[in-house]
Write a protein that holds these residues in place. Structure first.
Motif, mmCIF file in Angstrom:
data_model
loop_
_atom_site.group_PDB
_atom_site.id
_atom_site.type_symbol
_atom_site.label_atom_id
_atom_site.label_comp_id
_atom_site.label_asym_id
_atom_site.label_seq_id
_atom_site.Cartn_x
_atom_site.Cartn_y
_atom_site.Cartn_z
ATOM 1 N N TYR A 23 0.798 -1.225 0.000
ATOM 2 C CA TYR A 23 0.000 0.000 0.000
ATOM 3 C C TYR A 23 0.830 1.274 0.000
ATOM 4 O O TYR A 23 0.278 2.374 -0.065
ATOM 5 C CB TYR A 23 -0.937 0.006 1.216
ATOM 6 N N VAL A 200 -2.018 4.186 0.050
ATOM 7 C CA VAL A 200 -3.390 3.681 0.105
ATOM 8 C C VAL A 200 -3.686 3.374 1.570
ATOM 9 O O VAL A 200 -3.125 2.439 2.148
ATOM 10 C CB VAL A 200 -3.550 2.416 -0.763
ATOM 11 N N HIS A 202 -5.339 1.723 3.516
ATOM 12 C CA HIS A 202 -6.122 0.505 3.765
ATOM 13 C C HIS A 202 -5.978 0.111 5.229
ATOM 14 O O HIS A 202 -5.008 0.468 5.903
ATOM 15 C CB HIS A 202 -5.604 -0.610 2.845
ATOM 16 N N GLU A 203 -6.950 -0.652 5.729
ATOM 17 C CA GLU A 203 -6.902 -1.050 7.137
ATOM 18 C C GLU A 203 -5.673 -1.910 7.440
ATOM 19 O O GLU A 203 -5.106 -1.826 8.543
ATOM 20 C CB GLU A 203 -8.182 -1.801 7.525
ATOM 21 N N GLU A 204 -5.224 -2.709 6.470
ATOM 22 C CA GLU A 204 -4.020 -3.500 6.692
ATOM 23 C C GLU A 204 -2.787 -2.605 6.805
ATOM 24 O O GLU A 204 -1.896 -2.863 7.623
ATOM 25 C CB GLU A 204 -3.829 -4.526 5.564
#
Length: 280
Positions: A23, A200, A202-204
């Motif tokens: 990400y 990005v 993202h939750e990860e």
């Protein structure tokens, strides 16, 4: 409990990198991570009235150690994995670090490395090679990636010896804040020149960023500095032999990566090697 806790926490660094690198590009990832940790540590140092270095020479030594231990090592490792070098290969390269530290600790720090300890170091290296053997994929990755992994290896090797020699009284709050701030300044131009700086959220990625900031940059690094302060450089570095086996265990539970008999034999050799190095 400190050595065991250090190995466990440090081993999760590869896992955090694996989760976050899809990400964000590696240097951008590290700049954001180091900036967050700098703010947290500087605030904590202020709230707890931590002592700050009293001379520019002391600040310079702290900055150099930080550049080696954080910017050079993590920059090399993260970029190598981003360029396609398998994490197992990176682990093998980093696994040479205790041998290099042991070779340098004698002439530079005056530490005596016995034959038993050299045997332990060689057994530890053999164990690391066995653990990650199944993950070695010849032909994957770029020459630049492998070169950066080796650069990271020399960064953490020289940084360990340098920290032991020139920063024995480093305050974990103010000293670490200086080191991470210097790394932000040093790495930011590389992100500006060579990366698109797109993240990005993202939750990860958020989980990986939070884990690497709190658990690795604050917890594991503080434990490493305490271990360097209290023990011989070669003994502390021998703990890094336990990181690839421990990482394999974490990957087994998180990603269902199986361990064969060769990996189990390697783990046994590694633990035996560390015991020989650290035994009184």
């Amino acid at each position: 409990m400190m050595p065991g806790l250090f190995v466990l926490l440090w081993s999760t660094g590869f896992i955090g990198g694996k989760l976050g690198l899809p990400y964000a590009e590696p240097i951008t990832f590290l700049v954001v991570r180091f900036a967050i940790v700098t703010v947290l540590l500087a605030g904590f140092a202020g709230l707890t009235s931590a002592p700050w270095p009293k001379s520019w020479a002391a600040i310079g030594h702290i900055a150099v150690a930080g550049m080696l231990l954080h910017a050079t090592y993590l920059g090399g490792v993260f970029t190598a994995m981003y360029l396609g070098v398998p994490s197992g290969v990176v682990a093998v390269i980093a696994g040479i670090q205790p041998l290099l530290v042991a070779a340098a600790a004698g002439p530079l720090l005056g530490e005596q490395i016995s034959r038993r300890q050299w045997l332990g170091l060689l057994l530890g290296l053999a164990g690391v090679l066995l653990v990650v053997w199944s993950k070695l994929d010849i032909g994957i990755g770029s020459p630049l990636g492998y070169g950066l992994a080796v650069l990271g290896l020399f960064g953490i090797t020289i940084g360990t010896v340098y920290q032991k020699k020139f920063c024995p009284g480093l305050d974990l709050r103010s000293g670490n804040a200086i080191q991470y701030a210097v790394c932000v300044v040093a790495l930011a131009p590389f992100a500006l020149l060579f990366e698109n700086r797109i993240i990005v959220w993202h939750e990860e990625f958020l989980f990986a960023l939070g884990w690497l900031c709190i658990v690795l940059s604050l917890g594991a690094i503080s434990l490493l500095f305490l271990l360097i302060r209290r023990g011989a450089a070669a003994q502390v570095s021998s703990l890094f032999f336990l990181v690839p086996p421990c990482t394999a265990l974490v990957a087994y539970f998180l990603f269902d990566e199986r361990l064969g008999w060769l990996a189990l034999l390697g783990m046994a050799l590694t633990m035996l090697g560390v015991a020989l190095v650290n035994r009184k």
